[in-house]
Scaffold this motif. Sequence first.
Motif, PDB file in Angstrom:
ATOM      1  N   UNK A  11       0.783  -1.232   0.000  1.00  0.00           N
ATOM      2  CA  UNK A  11       0.000   0.000   0.000  1.00  0.00           C
ATOM      3  C   UNK A  11       0.816   1.283   0.000  1.00  0.00           C
ATOM      4  N   UNK A  12       2.108   1.173   0.239  1.00  0.00           N
ATOM      5  CA  UNK A  12       2.946   2.370   0.206  1.00  0.00           C
ATOM      6  C   UNK A  12       2.452   3.451   1.141  1.00  0.00           C
ATOM      7  N   UNK A  13       2.206   4.617   0.588  1.00  0.00           N
ATOM      8  CA  UNK A  13       1.784   5.761   1.402  1.00  0.00           C
ATOM      9  C   UNK A  13       0.420   5.565   2.052  1.00  0.00           C
TER      10      UNK A  13
END
Length: 132
Positions: free
Chosen positions: A106-108
């Motif tokens: 999901x990263x950020x």
Amino acid sequence: AFLPDWSAAQDVVDRFAGIEEPARKVDARIAEHWAEVGVVPAPECDDLTFVRRVTLDLAGRLPTVSEAQKFAADPSSDKRGRLIRELAASHEFVLAWGYVLDDMIQGESAGNNEFISYLRTSLKTGKGWDVM
């Protein structure tokens, strides 16, 4: 809060049984690729370095002094593989890697507790990537 039942952890350990031959094949292919592209692997590390690295990578923490000493004193030729399997079947692996996978996927947008719980449950039960 995510409070799993760890009684099924032996099932995960059992899934690693017989992995040595496939692991050798993967290692051979990696070595072949490295030779093709001119990569020279680092030399094998000593036991204390190994136990520190693998515990940090798989459990998300440093080993205790007694864990490191016990590992270093073990004369078994298969101790590194055993430690990897033990850590991969531990609750610490599931807890730490729930966050790692959440961040990778999901990263950020990472940090959703329900998704992290789903990832942890999936890891604990050995759910494959194709099913996740």
